[in-house]
Design an enzyme around this catalytic site. Structure first.
Site, PDB file in Angstrom:
ATOM      1  N   CYS A 126     111.757 -48.403 102.660  1.00  9.97           N
ATOM      2  CA  CYS A 126     111.894 -49.642 101.887  1.00  9.97           C
ATOM      3  C   CYS A 126     111.334 -49.437 100.488  1.00  9.97           C
ATOM      4  O   CYS A 126     110.252 -48.905 100.320  1.00  9.97           O
ATOM      5  CB  CYS A 126     111.129 -50.771 102.553  1.00  9.97           C
ATOM      6  SG  CYS A 126     111.762 -51.145 104.167  1.00  9.97           S
TER       7      CYS A 126
ATOM      8  N   ALA B 281     110.951 -35.383  87.194  1.00 14.91           N
ATOM      9  CA  ALA B 281     112.404 -35.551  87.131  1.00 14.91           C
ATOM     10  C   ALA B 281     112.744 -36.973  86.697  1.00 14.91           C
ATOM     11  O   ALA B 281     113.743 -37.201  86.019  1.00 14.91           O
ATOM     12  CB  ALA B 281     113.025 -35.248  88.489  1.00 14.91           C
ATOM     13  N   THR B 282     111.919 -37.926  87.075  1.00 10.96           N
ATOM     14  CA  THR B 282     112.172 -39.310  86.649  1.00 10.96           C
ATOM     15  C   THR B 282     112.234 -39.380  85.127  1.00 10.96           C
ATOM     16  O   THR B 282     113.124 -40.019  84.548  1.00 10.96           O
ATOM     17  CB  THR B 282     111.050 -40.228  87.183  1.00 10.96           C
ATOM     18  OG1 THR B 282     111.056 -40.155  88.613  1.00 10.96           O
ATOM     19  CG2 THR B 282     111.246 -41.665  86.749  1.00 10.96           C
TER      20      THR B 282
ATOM     21  N   SER C 283     112.895 -31.152  89.505  1.00 11.57           N
ATOM     22  CA  SER C 283     111.471 -31.462  89.647  1.00 11.57           C
ATOM     23  C   SER C 283     110.781 -30.301  90.354  1.00 11.57           C
ATOM     24  O   SER C 283     111.276 -29.822  91.388  1.00 11.57           O
ATOM     25  CB  SER C 283     111.349 -32.722  90.502  1.00 11.57           C
ATOM     26  OG  SER C 283     110.002 -33.105  90.623  1.00 11.57           O
TER      27      SER C 283
ATOM     28  N   HIS D 232     107.987 -30.197  92.097  1.00 12.81           N
ATOM     29  CA  HIS D 232     107.306 -30.408  93.383  1.00 12.81           C
ATOM     30  C   HIS D 232     108.255 -30.534  94.562  1.00 12.81           C
ATOM     31  O   HIS D 232     107.820 -30.628  95.705  1.00 12.81           O
ATOM     32  CB  HIS D 232     106.341 -31.599  93.299  1.00 12.81           C
ATOM     33  CG  HIS D 232     106.957 -32.961  93.315  1.00 12.81           C
ATOM     34  ND1 HIS D 232     106.989 -33.746  94.442  1.00 12.81           N
ATOM     35  CD2 HIS D 232     107.535 -33.688  92.345  1.00 12.81           C
ATOM     36  CE1 HIS D 232     107.560 -34.922  94.158  1.00 12.81           C
ATOM     37  NE2 HIS D 232     107.892 -34.909  92.888  1.00 12.81           N
TER      38      HIS D 232
ATOM     39  N   ASN E 263     118.459 -37.591  98.689  1.00 12.32           N
ATOM     40  CA  ASN E 263     117.082 -37.444  99.179  1.00 12.32           C
ATOM     41  C   ASN E 263     116.856 -38.141 100.513  1.00 12.32           C
ATOM     42  O   ASN E 263     115.957 -37.771 101.264  1.00 12.32           O
ATOM     43  CB  ASN E 263     116.085 -37.977  98.141  1.00 12.32           C
ATOM     44  CG  ASN E 263     116.448 -39.348  97.636  1.00 12.32           C
ATOM     45  OD1 ASN E 263     117.544 -39.557  97.115  1.00 12.32           O
ATOM     46  ND2 ASN E 263     115.559 -40.301  97.794  1.00 12.32           N
TER      47      ASN E 263
HETATM   48  N1  PLP Z   1     115.734 -37.788  92.258  1.00 17.64           N
HETATM   49  C1  PLP Z   1     115.638 -37.527  93.563  1.00 17.64           C
HETATM   50  C2  PLP Z   1     116.869 -37.265  94.344  1.00 17.64           C
HETATM   51  C3  PLP Z   1     114.389 -37.488  94.177  1.00 17.64           C
HETATM   52  O1  PLP Z   1     114.300 -37.224  95.490  1.00 17.64           O
HETATM   53  C4  PLP Z   1     113.241 -37.728  93.406  1.00 17.64           C
HETATM   54  C5  PLP Z   1     111.891 -37.770  94.044  1.00 17.64           C
HETATM   55  O2  PLP Z   1     111.676 -38.515  94.976  1.00 17.64           O
HETATM   56  C6  PLP Z   1     113.382 -37.978  92.035  1.00 17.64           C
HETATM   57  C7  PLP Z   1     114.641 -37.994  91.494  1.00 17.64           C
HETATM   58  C8  PLP Z   1     112.186 -38.190  91.153  1.00 17.64           C
HETATM   59  O3  PLP Z   1     111.487 -36.977  90.993  1.00 17.64           O
HETATM   60  P1  PLP Z   1     109.998 -36.958  90.384  1.00 17.64           P
HETATM   61  O4  PLP Z   1     109.062 -37.171  91.520  1.00 17.64           O
HETATM   62  O5  PLP Z   1     109.839 -35.588  89.772  1.00 17.64           O
HETATM   63  O6  PLP Z   1     109.940 -38.017  89.353  1.00 17.64           O
END
Ligand code: PLP
Length: 355
Positions: free
Chosen positions: A301, A69-70, A181, A183, A136
């Site tokens: 953190c 997702a990043t 994402s 996972h 998150n």
């Molecule tokens: N956005 C949110 C709200 C997330 O919780 C996360 C993962 O921690 C990400 C984006 C990033 O996802 P990925 O691990 O697929 O890069």
């Protein structure tokens, strides 16, 4: 061991693992971009997975597979010159840091409940507004449908980071770009997707063989795609059942930890996330005393920076309050018994600190 870190990642669903195995077998290695029979079979599996993942999104757009997702968020934000970008104060670093890196950056505040006010003032000249669906760290559900409309009224596009909401809640139908994402919804790590509304033009960040409609070059993994697709299929089929299960878990954990203070809205939330604080709590000590429970410091953190979470600070918590917070995350495979036992262990360990 009790795993209570479902926001960090989720267990791989058996159905997703099964779907992946076919493409990890001896004869499952073909490149899905090859024109021969083995390649075409792999490509067919990728396209079945794309259809399965597309079921998360509104009609009228396309799904681009990415490595995470990043990466999807980076493509959405860096793939176009937006000018000014506004993001909520509690976005994940993938959105915040990318938006900061590319343009004129504005932050939309949240209230003490962790919610963006749907009537929040939007600065002039915005090209993009980005607000996540479910946070998150604290689990709050943002009014994304309304905020997408507001963005459109000022001529901006709307990006929704739906990583924590996908498969659990309907995607915001009025968003232009949605990142997810695998996972976080019981699929494999190493694959994400960006949904792009028809008519929204982006330029690639990764150049090469021109895969994924020219937007994301690189050979796709049929195994990861198949696992992602199967995980989405299961999540959508079990959506109500999973939500009811998680709601029951939430009630049980809240009862056990009734003396702890909840961070974020009690009502506008995904109930698989319980972010709690006890003033004066030493979270590092608590975690070392409860090694059999896999949970997180609520103030997670940023990469050891020692700074408390920007999310808890954005709610108006003091550094000390943020530092005395923990996050319990549970989901489909958590049992009530293990959760209650873990909550009791955590509460008992906190009591030994005199808090
Ligand atoms: N956005 C949110 C709200 C997330 O919780 C996360 C993962 O921690 C990400 C984006 C990033 O996802 P990925 O691990 O697929 O890069």
């Amino acid at each position: 061991m009790t795993y209570l870190d479902y926001q960090a990642t989720t267990p791989l669903a058996a159905e997703a693992r099964q779907a992946m195995l076919r493409w990890l077998a001896e004869d499952g290695f073909a490149n899905p971009h090859s024109a021969h029979a083995m390649g075409r079979a792999a490509k067919a599996a990728v396209e079945v997975a794309r259809e399965q993942v597309a079921a998360l999104f509104p009609p009228g757009g396309k799904v681009i597979f990415t490595g995470s997702a990043t990466e999807a968020i980076n493509l959405a934000i860096q793939g176009r010159a937006y000018g000014a970008i506004a993001v909520s104060a509690i976005e994940h670093a993938a959105v915040r840091d990318t938006a900061r890196a590319v343009g004129s950056y504005h932050e939309l505040p949240v209230g003490p409940d962790g919610l963006v006010d749907p009537q929040v003032a939007l600065p002039d000249g915005l090209g993009l507004v980005a607000v996540m669906q479910v946070n998150n760290e604290i689990g709050t559900i943002q009014p994304v449908a309304h905020l997408a409309e507001r963005a459109h009224q000022v001529g901006a596009l709307f990006l929704c980071d739906a990583v924590q909401g996908a498969g659990k809640l309907a995607a915001p139908a009025s968003a232009d770009l949605i990142a997810v994402s695998a996972h976080k919804l019981y699929g494999p790590k190493g694959i994400g997707a960006l949904w792009i509304r028809d008519g929204v033009e982006l330029s690639p960040l990764i150049h090469g063989g021109g895969q994924e409609s020219g937007l994301r070059s690189g050979t796709l993994s049929p195994a990861l795609c198949a696992g992602f697709g199967a995980a989405v299929q299961v999540a959508l089929a079990r959506q109500e059942e999973d939500a009811a299960h998680v709601s029951g878990l939430w009630d049980a954990a809240r009862d056990e930890l009734a003396r702890w203070t909840l961070n974020g809205s009690e009502t506008e939330r995904w109930k698989g996330n319980l972010n709690l604080r006890l003033n004066g709590l030493d979270v590092a000590r608590l975690m070392s005393e409860c090694r059999r429970v896999m949970f997180s410091a609520g103030s997670a953190c940023a990469s050891g920076s020692g700074r408390p979470s920007h999310v808890l600070r954005a709610l108006g918590l003091s550094d000390n309050e943020a530092r005395s917070s923990i996050r319990l995350g549970f989901g489909r495979y958590t049992t009530r018994e293990e959760l209650i036992e873990a909550c009791r262990a955590i509460d008992a360990a906190a009591k030994t600190q005199g808090v």
